[in-house]
Every structure is written in structure tokens, then in C-alpha cells.
Scaffold this active site. Structure first.
Site, PDB file in Angstrom:
ATOM      1  N   ASP A  48       0.840  -1.204   0.000  1.00  0.00           N
ATOM      2  CA  ASP A  48       0.000   0.000   0.000  1.00  0.00           C
ATOM      3  C   ASP A  48       0.873   1.252   0.000  1.00  0.00           C
ATOM      4  OD1 ASP A  48      -2.222   1.956   1.184  1.00  0.00           O
ATOM      5  OD2 ASP A  48      -3.271   0.127   0.648  1.00  0.00           O
ATOM      6  N   ASP A  49       0.369   2.333   0.545  1.00  0.00           N
ATOM      7  CA  ASP A  49       1.013   3.651   0.507  1.00  0.00           C
ATOM      8  C   ASP A  49       2.396   3.622   1.191  1.00  0.00           C
ATOM      9  OD1 ASP A  49       1.274   6.351   0.114  1.00  0.00           O
ATOM     10  OD2 ASP A  49      -0.532   6.917   1.204  1.00  0.00           O
ATOM     11  N   LYS A 124      -3.850  -0.691  -6.594  1.00  0.00           N
ATOM     12  CA  LYS A 124      -4.861  -0.008  -5.779  1.00  0.00           C
ATOM     13  C   LYS A 124      -4.690   1.484  -6.039  1.00  0.00           C
ATOM     14  CE  LYS A 124      -6.119   0.917  -0.959  1.00  0.00           C
ATOM     15  NZ  LYS A 124      -5.942   0.477   0.435  1.00  0.00           N
ATOM     16  N   ASP A 126      -5.944   5.257  -5.181  1.00  0.00           N
ATOM     17  CA  ASP A 126      -6.608   6.041  -4.138  1.00  0.00           C
ATOM     18  C   ASP A 126      -7.141   7.369  -4.688  1.00  0.00           C
ATOM     19  OD1 ASP A 126      -7.436   6.491  -1.518  1.00  0.00           O
ATOM     20  OD2 ASP A 126      -5.581   5.688  -0.687  1.00  0.00           O
ATOM     21  N   TRP A 161     -13.511   5.328  -2.060  1.00  0.00           N
ATOM     22  CA  TRP A 161     -14.284   5.222  -0.803  1.00  0.00           C
ATOM     23  C   TRP A 161     -15.796   5.339  -1.000  1.00  0.00           C
ATOM     24  CZ3 TRP A 161     -11.293  10.105  -0.684  1.00  0.00           C
ATOM     25  CH2 TRP A 161      -9.914   9.862  -0.557  1.00  0.00           C
ATOM     26  N   GLY A 162     -16.274   5.174  -2.237  1.00  0.00           N
ATOM     27  CA  GLY A 162     -17.714   5.290  -2.488  1.00  0.00           C
ATOM     28  C   GLY A 162     -18.208   6.726  -2.574  1.00  0.00           C
ATOM     29  N   VAL A 163     -17.297   7.701  -2.511  1.00  0.00           N
ATOM     30  CA  VAL A 163     -17.761   9.104  -2.545  1.00  0.00           C
ATOM     31  C   VAL A 163     -18.051   9.526  -3.995  1.00  0.00           C
ATOM     32  CG1 VAL A 163     -16.469   9.672  -0.459  1.00  0.00           C
ATOM     33  CG2 VAL A 163     -15.448  10.171  -2.684  1.00  0.00           C
ATOM     34  N   ASP A 164     -18.653  10.686  -4.165  1.00  0.00           N
ATOM     35  CA  ASP A 164     -19.011  11.211  -5.493  1.00  0.00           C
ATOM     36  C   ASP A 164     -19.828  10.198  -6.299  1.00  0.00           C
ATOM     37  OD1 ASP A 164     -17.613  13.478  -4.819  1.00  0.00           O
ATOM     38  OD2 ASP A 164     -15.781  12.872  -5.867  1.00  0.00           O
ATOM     39  N   ARG A 179     -13.742   0.353  -3.968  1.00  0.00           N
ATOM     40  CA  ARG A 179     -14.007   0.534  -2.536  1.00  0.00           C
ATOM     41  C   ARG A 179     -15.353   1.221  -2.378  1.00  0.00           C
ATOM     42  NH1 ARG A 179      -9.842   1.181   1.172  1.00  0.00           N
ATOM     43  NH2 ARG A 179     -11.166   2.602   2.323  1.00  0.00           N
ATOM     44  N   ASP A 183     -12.501   3.783   5.185  1.00  0.00           N
ATOM     45  CA  ASP A 183     -11.566   2.804   5.744  1.00  0.00           C
ATOM     46  C   ASP A 183     -12.190   2.008   6.879  1.00  0.00           C
ATOM     47  OD1 ASP A 183      -9.923   4.144   4.036  1.00  0.00           O
ATOM     48  OD2 ASP A 183      -8.271   4.331   5.456  1.00  0.00           O
TER      49      ASP A 183
HETATM   50  C1  GAL Z   1      -6.690   5.702   2.281  1.00  0.00           C
HETATM   51  C2  GAL Z   1      -7.180   4.341   1.845  1.00  0.00           C
HETATM   52  C3  GAL Z   1      -6.518   3.303   2.725  1.00  0.00           C
HETATM   53  C4  GAL Z   1      -5.010   3.403   2.574  1.00  0.00           C
HETATM   54  C5  GAL Z   1      -4.546   4.823   2.883  1.00  0.00           C
HETATM   55  C6  GAL Z   1      -3.073   5.009   2.583  1.00  0.00           C
HETATM   56  O1  GAL Z   1      -7.284   6.679   1.480  1.00  0.00           O
HETATM   57  O2  GAL Z   1      -8.590   4.292   1.940  1.00  0.00           O
HETATM   58  O3  GAL Z   1      -6.982   2.004   2.407  1.00  0.00           O
HETATM   59  O4  GAL Z   1      -4.659   3.039   1.260  1.00  0.00           O
HETATM   60  O5  GAL Z   1      -5.282   5.779   2.126  1.00  0.00           O
HETATM   61  O6  GAL Z   1      -2.643   6.300   2.840  1.00  0.00           O
END
Ligand code: GAL
Length: 342
Positions: A48-49, A124, A126, A161-164, A179, A183
Site C-alpha cells: 500500500d502507501d 490499488k 486512491d 471510498w464510495g464518494v461522489d 471501494r 476505511d
Molecule cells: C486511504 C485508503 C486506505 C489506505 C490509505 C493510505 O485513502 O482508503 O486504504 O490506502 O489511504 O494512505
């Protein structure tokens, strides 16, 4: 590429946040094989990030953090692949990722090409730091295009995140999963809220582009990056088979009570899965009238039911199934085979 069943795997964020590095990812790859996760179908390992340097290089290419990944990402991908796993990475549709590393905005094609070169199988994507004048669906379409043309099959995992009203446009972008919620954290309340959000979004789930309720928090016990209260856990191969059923048909609600949900999912070959989920804090005895799943009395049909958690044969039921007491926060999942009613 097309995805016929919901992708399964492991992602670094919920446990490790920014504390990731090459050794940890390799250890995780080993553990996914040694603990039987890969054999159970969890075949994606996703970083991830927080994996890159804070700046792109002089050619605008995104660069793995030299300290965390001293040998670059290709060698990590090679290791992950050598274990029989697929390799996933993370980027963002905005100028920066959510943890303020470089995002892919206006670098979509160069980043998709870089990921393909490294051997990435999953991205993934974001939604942080999007320029206010840009519409989200355009940004996801752009990356969808870039991935489809990068020369490698890369699963596109959208994370807005399901927004917009993501559900209205996400399929147009080429995303394979999206998504549908914010979170998750490691608490019952979080799981319950996310599950209830699916009630309206369930019609958008399906083959090719699956609703993603964020990661499972099973086994975290209140530790890690999304720690809160912690949860107990249950895992089961027959339940996974329901999730991975080849027909890929979406479940539907048979009872609209949001606290005591009963779902049905028709399966490949004619069986049906029935799920009862007690989201309340008291004991419940839910039931499903078979009329609600299309098996009214006049069909002359009944269901031979098996409890998938216990393996117990529950016998043949016609017209209705009344579940025994389900404890608070508990669930019961059954598989039903169609038989003639006696
Ligand atoms: C959020 C995302 C998380 C994770 C995080 C990393 O926006 O919903 O699952 O990826 O960023 O910064």
C-alpha cells in the site's frame, strides 16, 4: 482482463502503515504460503502507501524508497512471483497519495508503464489530493486506459471510498473492484457500518467489477495500523467457496431489517447460499420464507440445507427456514440444494 470472482489477498496498510520494507514484504510472501493463505485462494500480496521516494526522478518516473526497498521493486516482484503469488502496488489519482507521496495525476501512462516493467499485477488507486476542478470519473478512466495499454494484465482496484456516487460511474472506468466504503478499523462497529452500507450498493456488485468493503480485519486483535477494539475471528473454506462461486451472482437481501440481515446468493449449478447476520446486541432467531427466494409452495420444491460453519446436515426444509438462536454479532451461513418437497 476480466475478473470473474472477487480478488483475494493481503495488503500492507492495515497492519504496517508506513512501516514497510523489502524484508518485511518477503517475509509476508513466505508467510502467505506457509500458513496456507495462498492455498486458500489469497493470491495477491499488495504493497500500500508509503513505498516511494517523496520526489519523482529527473525523467518524472516514480522511484521506490531507497532505504525501504534498496533493490528496487522488480526484485521484490520477482520474489513474490517466485512464491506463486501475484504482486500488487498502490498509487493515487491525485497529486499526492493519502500519505503525501507522489500521486499519479498527469503521470498515469508513465506510471502504468513503470508498474508493468516491475511486474506488477494489481494496482490499488486512491483518491486523495485530487485537483478540485477534476472529476473523479475522468481520472479513473485515464488510469483505466493506461493500465489496459501497458502491456501487462494489471488488476485495477479503485479506492474512492464510495464518494461522489462512485457506484454510478466506476464500471465505465475499467476498474475490476471498487471501494464502496471508507476505511475499516479493527472493531465490530466498523464492520457493522460497512456491511450496512452494502444494502443499497449490492446491485452494483458483480462479475468484472466487485464491491470492495475494504480489508478483512480478521486476526488483528486490536493491533496494527487500524487498531481499535479488536474482533474475534472465524474463517472457513466453504464460506470462501461461496464468495468465489464461479457464477459470480450477487447476493440479495431477503429481509430488509438492517440490524438482522438475511441474504441469499444463487450459486453455480443451482444451489443457493443463505446467510443470517445478527448485527444487534441481543439474541435473534431470523428466518427466511422461501417465497422470498422464489420457492413458493406451489413449486413443490424444498431445500436440503447444510450449515457451512459446523458442517451439520440440517435436513430438508420446505416453505421456510427458521434459524436457531444466533448470538449478538454472530452469523450463520447455509448451503441449500434444491430437492422435491415430500
Ligand atoms: C486511504 C485508503 C486506505 C489506505 C490509505 C493510505 O485513502 O482508503 O486504504 O490506502 O489511504 O494512505
Amino acid at each position: 482482463m476480466i475478473k470473474l470472482t472477487p480478488p483475494m489477498g493481503w495488503n500492507s496498510w492495515n497492519t504496517y502503515g508506513h512501516n514497510i520494507n523489502e524484508a518485511l514484504i518477503k517475509e509476508t510472501a513466505d508467510a502467505m504460503v506457509d500458513t496456507g493463505l495462498l492455498a486458500a485462494g489469497y493470491d495477491y500480496l499488495v504493497i500500500d502507501d508509503c513505498w516511494s521516494e517523496r520526489q519523482r526522478d529527473e525523467n518524472n518516473r516514480i522511484v521506490p524508497c531507497k532505504e525501504k526497498f534498496p533493490n528496487g521493486m522488480k526484485s521484490v516482484a520477482d520474489y513474490v512471483h517466485s512464491k506463486g503469488l501475484k504482486f500488487g502496488m498502490y498509487s493515487c489519482a491525485g497529486n499526492y497519495t493519502c500519505a503525501v507521496y507522489p500521486g499519479s495525476f498527469e503521470y498515469e501512462f508513465i506510471d502504468a508503464a513503470t508498474f508493468a516493467e516491475w511486474g506488477v499485477d494489481f494496482l490499488k488507486y486512491d483518491y486523495c489530493f485530487r485537483p478540485y476542478w477534476q472529476q473523479g470519473h475522468i481520472l479513473y478512466k485515464r488510469m483505466g486506459f493506461a493500465l489496459e495499454n501497458c502491456g501487462r494484465d494489471i488488476l485495477f482496484s479503485a479506492c474512492s471510498w464510495g464518494v461522489d456516487e462512485t457506484h454510478k460511474w466506476i464500471k465505465e472506468t475499467g476498474a475490476h473492484m471498487w471501494r464502496s466504503t471508507g476505511d475499516i478499523n479493527d472493531s465490530w462497529e466498523s464492520i457493522k457500518t460497512l456491511a450496512q452500507k452494502q444494502i443499497d450498493l449490492q446491485p452494483y456488485n458483480g462479475q468484472g467489477c466487485f464491491n470492495d468493503m475494504d480489508m478483512l480485519v480478521v486476526g488483528m486483535y486490536g493491533k496494527g495500523n487500524v487498531a481499535l477494539i479488536g474482533c474475534t475471528d472465524d474463517t472457513n473454506k466453504d464460506i470462501i467457496a461461496i464468495n468465489q462461486d464461479p457464477a459470480g451472482r450477487q447476493p440479495y437481501l431477503t429481509d430488509k431489517n438492517p440490524n438482522n440481515m438475511s441474504w441469499a446468493k444463487p450459486l453455480d449449478g443451482g444451489d443457493i447460499a443463505l446467510g443470517f447476520f445478527n448485527l444487534t446486541d441481543s439474541n435473534q432467531c431470523p428466518f427466511i420464507p422461501f417465497d422470498n427466494i422464489g420457492l413458493n409452495r406451489s413449486t413443490g420444491k424444498a431445500l436440503h440445507l447444510t450449515n457451512l460453519w459446523t458442517g451439520e446436515d440440517l435436513g430438508v426444509h420446505k416453505d421456510i427456514y427458521r434459524a436457531p438462536v444466533i448470538a449478538p454479532h454472530g452469523c450463520m451461513v447455509l448451503r441449500g440444494k434444491l430437492v422435491d418437497a415430500k
